[in-house]
Design a protein around this motif. Sequence first.
Motif, PDB file in Angstrom:
ATOM      1  N   ASP A 158      -5.347  -0.699   6.638  1.00 53.69           N
ATOM      2  CA  ASP A 158      -5.799  -1.960   7.239  1.00 53.69           C
ATOM      3  C   ASP A 158      -4.751  -2.600   8.146  1.00 53.69           C
ATOM      4  O   ASP A 158      -4.931  -3.739   8.587  1.00 53.69           O
ATOM      5  N   ARG A 167     -12.098   4.065   6.568  1.00 57.49           N
ATOM      6  CA  ARG A 167     -11.008   3.183   6.116  1.00 57.49           C
ATOM      7  C   ARG A 167     -10.617   3.497   4.667  1.00 57.49           C
ATOM      8  O   ARG A 167     -10.508   2.609   3.816  1.00 57.49           O
ATOM      9  N   ARG A 197       0.831  -1.211   0.000  1.00 55.26           N
ATOM     10  CA  ARG A 197       0.000   0.000   0.000  1.00 55.26           C
ATOM     11  C   ARG A 197       0.863   1.258   0.000  1.00 55.26           C
ATOM     12  O   ARG A 197       0.468   2.284  -0.541  1.00 55.26           O
ATOM     13  N   SER A 203      -5.871   3.108  -0.776  1.00 49.95           N
ATOM     14  CA  SER A 203      -7.069   2.270  -0.886  1.00 49.95           C
ATOM     15  C   SER A 203      -7.978   2.766  -2.008  1.00 49.95           C
ATOM     16  O   SER A 203      -8.595   1.963  -2.723  1.00 49.95           O
TER      17      SER A 203
END
Length: 506
Positions: A390, A449, A232, A454
């Motif tokens: 996450d 989130r 990520r 993301s």
Amino acid sequence: MGDKVAAGAFDLSDRDRYRSKLQKCLTGLERLLEEERFDRPQNLMGLEIELNLAGPDGLPRMLNAQVLERIASRDFQTELGMFNLEVNIAPHRLGGRVLDQLAEELRTGLNYAHRKANELGAGIVMIGILPTLNSADLTSAHLSDVDRYALLNEQIVAARGEPFALDIEGVERLTCTSASIAPEAACTSIQLHLQVTPDRFADVWNAAQAIAAAQVAVGANAPFLFGREVWRESRPPLFLQSTDTRPPELQAQGVRPRTWFGERWITGPLELFEENLRYFPALLPLMDPEDPLAVLDAGEVPHLGELALHNGTVYRWNRPVYGIADGVPHLRVENRVLPAGPTVTDVIANVAFYYGLVRALCEEARPVWTRLPFEAAAHNFEVACRHGIDAGLRWPRRGRLGGTAEVPAVDLVREELLPLAAAGLDAWGVAPADRDLYLGVIEERCRRRVNGASWQAATYHLALDSGLTREAALAATTQRYCRLMHEGEPVHTWPVGLPEPVVPRG
């Protein structure tokens, strides 16, 4: 590494002389510390952002020299790749409406640069790694035409003695080799500077190390590299591998990499500079005529040029910096963990979170670094880079239980770190309106989130599902990102996916 250097060959004695000069510089720094010559607290912070140039098709444009000529501002400089720029925001005093002031200055500068780039068919993109970059874009032919980059490339390649091996396994695995350090240019980051007194330096550095993982978890924005979805926040493993002077045998021996999280908490600023000399051979043994000890004996302030240059070739994620302003020496902690973007509001939210949290952690009766093993902080950093929003992070338990426990990063940030960051901004004297606005952005990222990484990954997968090829999906995701970035609403509000059905190609 911002100083101008001239390319040239080094003979066998250069590094030996340079090593001796570095020791003199270190002694000079030690004397400055003993004599308490450093600047008093001024609550000064600084900000640098590395940028990409891309066309309307989302592909990189190798035009930084031409764009800089049109921008014609000292605030903008070259970076390693021809598709990179860097913007420097003048130091500001922490307090009042400083966050809104920074946001306005940054928007004004970036909008101006974007208009100038548009004149050449390009635009400014704030992102950790441009998703459309491929290995052909990252060769020595596309390094900026600046002597210091050519010389740095030459010396790192010579130290390694073989091609650089890139091997990053995440959602997908990327493996390739490079004959130069050019892949490092893919990494575009934010550098946050905080001027500190020598007696506060260790606390600030330790605090910055402890929270690096939380910064990355909420701020990750680099999920793609060379057409593959990897970590990520893929900048740290890419930066490490693309500047690694160690062939596999030296890695197996445990030789430290030049891109380095570190290995222990510190008690004073001299320790990091000492480590740099002890562990890392000089890459650029360029001698300054200054005799630092003679300068000190004369009652003046030495520039310690060799020490500063060598320090610039050790890529710590929190780096010590020695500088001089108005004839007075000072120390700064340079925080380098964050990617650029996605929007100005997101950048300033990351700024608020960092400066607030560092201030609060430094004032705790039992600082977090006395309760968190350094190995856990280093492991947290890697986990946050791999998993972003996450991630699960180890953190000291509250109360009498002691020890550490793994908690979701979003819970740690919302329940413990954001209240601390708010208290820290209050301690700096930052206006409540600025505090609430920008920390509220971090809160919403955690609640939903969502961060830059993301959003990119989700939009890319929807583009693939619509029938686009991998390359077309990455380009479409980049184009959509650029449009939303310039509209300026924070990333947690961005709609996932492309704005309209797309026609499959390929």
